[in-house]
Design a protein around this motif. Structure first.
Motif, short mmCIF file in Angstrom:
data_model
loop_
_atom_site.label_atom_id
_atom_site.label_comp_id
_atom_site.label_asym_id
_atom_site.label_seq_id
_atom_site.Cartn_x
_atom_site.Cartn_y
_atom_site.Cartn_z
N LYS A 266 12.03 26.95 -39.44
CA LYS A 266 11.50 26.12 -40.52
C LYS A 266 12.61 25.29 -41.18
CE LYS A 266 8.23 26.26 -44.35
NZ LYS A 266 7.29 27.08 -45.14
N LEU A 267 13.77 25.89 -41.39
CA LEU A 267 14.88 25.18 -42.01
C LEU A 267 15.29 23.97 -41.18
CD1 LEU A 267 17.05 28.25 -43.09
CD2 LEU A 267 16.11 26.54 -44.66
N ARG A 268 15.38 24.15 -39.87
CA ARG A 268 15.84 23.08 -39.00
C ARG A 268 14.88 21.89 -38.98
NH1 ARG A 268 19.96 21.40 -36.84
NH2 ARG A 268 19.00 21.06 -34.79
N SER A 269 13.61 22.14 -39.32
CA SER A 269 12.62 21.07 -39.23
C SER A 269 12.49 20.27 -40.53
CB SER A 269 11.26 21.65 -38.88
OG SER A 269 10.73 22.34 -39.99
N LYS A 270 13.09 20.75 -41.62
CA LYS A 270 12.91 20.11 -42.92
C LYS A 270 13.78 18.85 -43.02
CE LYS A 270 9.82 22.71 -44.69
NZ LYS A 270 8.50 22.14 -45.02
N LYS A 271 13.12 17.69 -43.09
CA LYS A 271 13.85 16.42 -43.12
C LYS A 271 14.75 16.30 -44.34
CE LYS A 271 10.35 13.88 -40.48
NZ LYS A 271 9.33 12.80 -40.51
N GLU A 272 14.31 16.89 -45.47
CA GLU A 272 15.10 16.77 -46.70
C GLU A 272 16.43 17.50 -46.61
OE1 GLU A 272 11.99 18.01 -46.15
OE2 GLU A 272 11.27 18.91 -48.01
N LEU A 273 16.58 18.39 -45.62
CA LEU A 273 17.86 19.10 -45.45
C LEU A 273 18.83 18.33 -44.54
CD1 LEU A 273 16.67 22.82 -45.13
CD2 LEU A 273 17.53 21.61 -47.15
N LYS A 274 18.37 17.20 -43.99
CA LYS A 274 19.24 16.29 -43.23
C LYS A 274 19.97 16.99 -42.08
CE LYS A 274 19.87 13.44 -47.35
NZ LYS A 274 20.81 12.93 -48.37
N ASN A 275 19.17 17.57 -41.19
CA ASN A 275 19.71 18.19 -39.97
C ASN A 275 20.73 19.29 -40.30
OD1 ASN A 275 19.98 18.65 -37.27
ND2 ASN A 275 21.27 16.88 -36.86
N PRO A 276 20.28 20.40 -40.86
CA PRO A 276 21.21 21.44 -41.31
C PRO A 276 21.77 22.27 -40.16
CG PRO A 276 18.96 22.20 -41.57
CD PRO A 276 18.87 20.76 -41.10
N THR A 277 22.84 22.99 -40.46
CA THR A 277 23.39 23.99 -39.55
C THR A 277 22.98 25.37 -40.07
OG1 THR A 277 25.30 22.64 -38.97
CG2 THR A 277 25.50 25.01 -38.60
N VAL A 278 22.43 26.20 -39.19
CA VAL A 278 22.05 27.56 -39.55
C VAL A 278 22.98 28.52 -38.81
CG1 VAL A 278 20.22 29.30 -39.55
CG2 VAL A 278 19.65 26.89 -39.92
N VAL A 279 23.60 29.43 -39.55
CA VAL A 279 24.55 30.37 -38.95
C VAL A 279 24.02 31.79 -39.12
CG1 VAL A 279 26.96 31.12 -38.87
CG2 VAL A 279 26.40 28.80 -39.66
N ILE A 280 23.89 32.51 -38.00
CA ILE A 280 23.47 33.92 -38.01
C ILE A 280 24.72 34.76 -37.77
CG2 ILE A 280 21.89 35.62 -37.07
CD1 ILE A 280 20.46 33.15 -38.16
N VAL A 281 25.04 35.64 -38.72
CA VAL A 281 26.27 36.43 -38.64
C VAL A 281 25.92 37.92 -38.66
CG1 VAL A 281 28.47 36.96 -39.75
CG2 VAL A 281 27.58 34.63 -39.83
N ASN A 282 26.57 38.70 -37.82
CA ASN A 282 26.41 40.16 -37.87
C ASN A 282 27.76 40.82 -37.65
OD1 ASN A 282 26.68 40.68 -34.84
ND2 ASN A 282 25.03 39.17 -34.93
N ASP A 283 27.79 42.15 -37.72
CA ASP A 283 29.08 42.84 -37.63
C ASP A 283 29.21 43.72 -36.39
OD1 ASP A 283 27.39 44.89 -38.28
OD2 ASP A 283 28.51 45.60 -40.03
N ARG A 284 28.34 43.50 -35.39
CA ARG A 284 28.45 44.29 -34.16
C ARG A 284 28.12 43.41 -32.97
NH1 ARG A 284 24.91 48.46 -35.99
NH2 ARG A 284 23.87 48.40 -33.97
N LEU A 285 28.83 43.61 -31.88
CA LEU A 285 28.60 42.82 -30.67
C LEU A 285 27.21 43.06 -30.11
CD1 LEU A 285 32.02 43.19 -28.83
CD2 LEU A 285 31.05 41.08 -29.74
#
Length: 540
Positions: A266-285
């Protein structure tokens, strides 16, 4: 057709007929064995492959079939919502048509199907209605090509599911603290909450994904209510612009990986966010691998991963606008700001101790203006591991944006109940009784001598005592052979430390003989004396 012309004022009646013809082709050609694929194809035509050469000089322009973000005010509806009773398909009753209890249409397209059963026969449940729907998917698949979801109720319990989903995957819907079931008013509340106009297109576009199961079959997954609430809480906060952090506290196994898929989508599709970058971070491989698999199986576009620390730094310096999946450890070489953009959204899975350490600080140094959302099943609130302080916003009552508890998870069937069985008293270690005994035995000696004794005697000595290990193992083996093994299940034993792993394995092997196989799973780092060399394994 009326909706097409209203939502796309630039097209003619003939152009609208062309769009309808293309959609109808997908619908009437649907076969039961390929229904999920047809459903995915229909959604693509509505939201992704929806451009037609209707512009000036044959220019392709997007055609809207469903307006998004409808309010709950009927006077302001952009879409037309219709609910029918006793819908017949095929229409002519002499051709073996099926009669569906409830069909909801948006702009003339059937998107939700419901079956309602008798509330006064104890042998009838919502599952009977769900079984009817599964039967209709086979006999009249054309009615389900445009389907978002289906629901079933007997007037006491409300459940919904996606096409092809087994009954075990059908779930309840709640949107407030009241999560009671058993009455018609409970069903009415769930129905009204779920089928709000602003939710319906949301379900179709952002909160459904198509994936492949372990049998290589195409499946459709629709969100659970806690995922819908949590993902939308993140999206709404980003669109508002403040506060720039928040905590999602959902119990383990509640589907946090999918929550992030839905939010990212949903975030990536919102035009008002002007092509955002979404970062998923975790602490285990292993979590990185699992989350990457979830995103890839859902065929989420513009997905990237950082194979190394250098890759992560390069990703931000090149200003890539994608969904990046990484571990926190890859921020280890950061010494300066990598991107000061404000449309970077970071979602941290299992937001625990690494976030309060240097690694957490380096991540915030690298992305000083990003949004940071923590997702956790077990928030830690101690002196140096305060998840609430790190991610919780002051404006959030109780410190979190969304909570899905252990009790909620059990009630919804997402988590199995834990069954406890008492062990013989002589195998327990009762610390209070132990302390009382110690005080009685040492009441004649000085406090200094007593402190020295305490330092020399600790609980570990009791846990690792060979005599106690033998007795515990005898009890475990007896319980396993009499209660677990006959069911065909396996058993897992968690012990105090690595020495205990070895001691317990050897004792259990002696008691079991050669009939069963036992194995040790533990880390072997720092084993300079090679005490654990025999049990060292590769990452795989």
């Amino acid at each position: 057709k009326e909706a097409l012309l209203r939502l796309n004022p630039g097209i003619t009646s003939e152009r609208a007929d062309e769009v309808i013809y293309k959609l109808r082709t997908v619908i009437i050609s649907a076969q039961p064995h390929d229904l999920v694929t047809a459903n995915e194809r229909f959604r693509e035509l509505v939201f992704e492959k929806n451009s037609y050469p209707f512009g000036k000089d044959g220019e392709h322009i997007p055609i809207t079939l469903f307006a998004e973000d409808d309010t709950d005010d009927k006077k302001k509806f952009k879409n037309r919502y219709t609910i029918t009773n006793q819908w017949m398909y095929p229409k002519a009753s002499n051709t073996g048509g099926k009669r569906l209890d409830i069909v909801m249409l948006v702009n003339g397209i059937p998107v939700i199907i419901g079956e309602t059963k008798s509330p006064v026969r104890s042998s009838i449940t919502w599952a009977d209605g769900a079984n009817d729907i599964q039967s209709y998917e086979q006999s009249i698949p054309q009615m389900f090509v445009s389907n978002i979801l289906s629901f079933a109720t007997e007037g006491k319990t409300f459940r919904y599911g996606s096409i092809g989903a087994p009954l075990t995957k059908w779930g309840p819907w709640f949107e407030d603290e009241i999560k009671s079931e058993g009455t018609l008013s409970d069903v009415a509340r769930s129905f009204k909450q779920m089928f709000r106009p602003k939710h319906i297109v949301d379900f179709m576009r952002y909160f459904s994904i198509f994936a492949t199961d372990k049998h290589h079959r195409k499946i459709k997954i629709i969100c659970r209510y806690q995922q819908f609430e949590g993902a939308n809480a993140i999206v709404d906060r980003v669109l508002t612009g403040h506060p720039r952090k928040g905590l999602i506290w959902h119990f383990q196994g509640s589907g946090k990986s999918l929550l992030m898929v839905f939010a990212a989508q949903k975030l990536r599709s919102k035009k008002e966010l002007k092509n955002p970058t979404v970062v998923i971070v975790n602490d285990r491989l292993d979590l990185e691998t699992q989350i990457t698999t979830d995103f890839m199986s859902a065929d989420i576009p513009n997905l990237a991963s950082a194979g190394s620390k250098e890759d992560l730094i390069t990703f931000f310096r090149q200003d890539q606008r994608k969904i990046l999946i990484s571990t926190i450890f890859k921020f280890g070489d950061v010494t300066e700001c990598l991107s000061d953009r404000e449309n970077i959204i970071v979602m941290v899975d299992e937001a625990h101790r690494t976030q309060e350490s240097d690694l957490g600080e380096k991540m915030r140094l690298a992305l000083p203006n990003a949004f940071f959302f923590g997702l956790t099943g077990t928030p830690i609130n101690k002196r140096d591991r305060n998840t609430f302080a790190t991610f919780g916003a002051e404006t959030d009552v109780s410190g979190y944006m969304s909570r899905y508890s252990f009790i909620d998870s059990i009630k919804d069937g997402a988590t199995l109940e834990l069954e406890f069985e008492p062990v013989p008293v002589e195998l327990k270690i009762d610390k209070d009784a132990l302390n009382a005994e110690f005080e009685a035995l040492t009441d004649q000696i000085s406090e200094e001598d007593k402190s020295m004794l305490v330092r020399k005697t600790n609980t570990e000595a009791l846990f690792t005592a060979p005599d106690r290990i033998r007795k515990v193992c005898e009890h475990i083996v007896h319980h396993f052979q009499n209660s677990i093994e006959p069911t065909g299940l396996k058993a897992q034993l968690v012990v105090y430390n690595r020495d205990c792993c070895v001691a317990y394995k050897r004792e259990i092997d002696m008691l079991l003989g050669n009939d069963e196989m036992t194995t040790i799973v533990m880390h072997t780092e720092g084993d300079k004396a090679n005490d654990y060399k025999e049990w060292k394994r590769s990452k795989d």
